[in-house]
Scaffold this active site. Structure first.
Site, PDB file in Angstrom:
ATOM      1  CG  ASN A   1      -1.704   1.213   1.415  1.00  0.00           C
ATOM      2  OD1 ASN A   1      -1.831   2.014   0.489  1.00  0.00           O
ATOM      3  ND2 ASN A   1      -2.271   1.392   2.602  1.00  0.00           N
TER       4      ASN A   1
ATOM      5  CE  LYS B   1       0.279   3.217   4.789  1.00  0.00           C
ATOM      6  NZ  LYS B   1       0.236   3.287   6.218  1.00  0.00           N
TER       7      LYS B   1
ATOM      8  CG  HIS C   1      -5.548   1.466   5.323  1.00  0.00           C
ATOM      9  ND1 HIS C   1      -5.104   2.413   6.218  1.00  0.00           N
ATOM     10  CD2 HIS C   1      -4.502   0.632   5.105  1.00  0.00           C
ATOM     11  CE1 HIS C   1      -3.839   2.158   6.529  1.00  0.00           C
ATOM     12  NE2 HIS C   1      -3.451   1.079   5.865  1.00  0.00           N
TER      13      HIS C   1
ATOM     14  CD  GLU D   1      -2.741   5.141   6.921  1.00  0.00           C
ATOM     15  OE1 GLU D   1      -2.753   5.227   5.680  1.00  0.00           O
ATOM     16  OE2 GLU D   1      -1.800   4.626   7.564  1.00  0.00           O
TER      17      GLU D   1
ATOM     18  CD  GLU E   1      -3.371  -3.035   7.384  1.00  0.00           C
ATOM     19  OE1 GLU E   1      -2.246  -3.247   6.921  1.00  0.00           O
ATOM     20  OE2 GLU E   1      -4.027  -2.007   7.148  1.00  0.00           O
TER      21      GLU E   1
ATOM     22  N   GLY F   1       2.593   1.823  10.799  1.00  0.00           N
ATOM     23  CA  GLY F   1       3.491   2.959  10.647  1.00  0.00           C
ATOM     24  C   GLY F   1       4.179   3.371  11.943  1.00  0.00           C
TER      25      GLY F   1
ATOM     26  CB  SER G   1       5.549  -2.091  11.919  1.00  0.00           C
ATOM     27  OG  SER G   1       5.093  -0.768  12.120  1.00  0.00           O
TER      28      SER G   1
HETATM   29  C1  PEP Z   1      -0.553  -0.248   6.128  1.00  0.00           C
HETATM   30  O1  PEP Z   1      -0.641   0.936   5.885  1.00  0.00           O
HETATM   31  O2  PEP Z   1      -1.438  -1.025   5.744  1.00  0.00           O
HETATM   32  C2  PEP Z   1       0.607  -0.703   6.890  1.00  0.00           C
HETATM   33  C3  PEP Z   1       0.599  -1.928   7.350  1.00  0.00           C
HETATM   34  O3  PEP Z   1       1.615   0.202   7.069  1.00  0.00           O
HETATM   35  P1  PEP Z   1       3.060  -0.101   7.716  1.00  0.00           P
HETATM   36  O4  PEP Z   1       3.583  -1.366   7.084  1.00  0.00           O
HETATM   37  O5  PEP Z   1       3.895   1.096   7.364  1.00  0.00           O
HETATM   38  O6  PEP Z   1       2.846  -0.253   9.181  1.00  0.00           O
END
Ligand code: PEP
Length: 249
Positions: A9, A11, A94, A96, A166, A172, A212
């Site tokens: 992703n 973003k 997601h 966000e 997630e 992040g 992460s």
């Molecule tokens: C994501 O945005 O779906 C995500 C898992 O981000 P990150 O790997 O940066 O934590």
């Protein structure tokens, strides 16, 4: 065996030339695993990415879409618009989008219906915030997110649905769920699916972990029996790191 998937992703990162350069790096990367690979550029770069990755085994997917087919929804993009530029899979829900754009389980249910009505595949995201994890409510929060957005569907719809757990506190932040925390939650999700749709459906749905996930922890997380891959944010912006994760299977 369930499909293993690693999806990146991107973003709101990468303008056109940065997108082209990352795609060049991805095309040069060596894939040694059987995982299906997907990348989600921004809307403005979808078509260019689709053209550039046609003929490779990297699928270009979208980060979001609206539930309406067209009309007075300034700034939005529909499923048929995505399909018209070659996109067949969309990330929905997601954290966000939920946090900054007020997406709710109810509005996501409409997006899910619109995507399926357009024969699109969905990567459906959900996960608890830190307070839920600390208070021990993480399973009930996740159960409620899944039930409200997906449990109106027929069992057959799940052949077009990939789930992505997630935990918001891990996205992040550099903090990852431990492989055991990921496995426990993925097993819980599969049981929730089995209770409603039966074990055949539950055992066929790929459940990805996101939060992460990096080259140094992917192997251990992916080794867990109910973890079928990852949704990758930060590490997906570097082709070497991304393919190290793809090849962690
Ligand atoms: C994501 O945005 O779906 C995500 C898992 O981000 P990150 O790997 O940066 O934590």
């Amino acid at each position: 065996m369930r499909q293993q998937i690693v999806a990146g992703n991107w973003k709101m990162n990468n303008d056109l030339s940065q997108t082209e350069s990352l795609i060049t790096d991805l095309k040069n990367a060596k894939k040694t695993s059987k995982a299906e690979v997907m990348v989600a550029p921004t809307f403005t770069n979808l078509y260019k990415a689709f053209e550039a990755l046609t003929g490779t085994d990297i699928e270009v997917i979208a980060q979001n879409m609206h539930f309406a087919e067209n009309g007075a929804y300034t700034g939005e993009i529909s499923a048929s618009m995505l399909k018209s530029v070659g996109v067949k899979t969309v990330i929905l829900g997601h954290s966000e989008r939920r946090e900054y754009f007020n997406e709710t389980d109810e509005s996501l249910a409409k997006k899910v219906d619109a995507a399926l009505a357009n024969d699109m595949r969905i990567i459906f995201c959900f996960g608890e915030v830190l307070a839920d994890r600390k208070s021990g409510n993480h399973e009930s929060v996740v159960e409620s997110q899944i039930k409200k957005a997906l449990f109106h569907l027929e069992a057959s719809a799940f052949k077009n649905i990939v789930l992505a757990y997630e935990p918001v506190w891990a996205i992040g932040t550099g903090e990852t769920a431990s492989p055991e925390q990921a496995q426990d939650m993925h097993a819980f999700i599969r049981k929730t699916l089995a209770d409603k749709y039966g074990s055949d459906v539950a055992n066929s749905v790929s459940i990805l972990y996101g939060g992460s996930c990096k080259p140094n922890n992917a192997k251990e997380i992916f080794s867990k029996p109910d973890v079928d891959g990852g949704l990758i944010g930060g590490a997906a912006l570097n082709a070497d790191d991304f393919f190290a994760i793809v090849n962690a299977f």
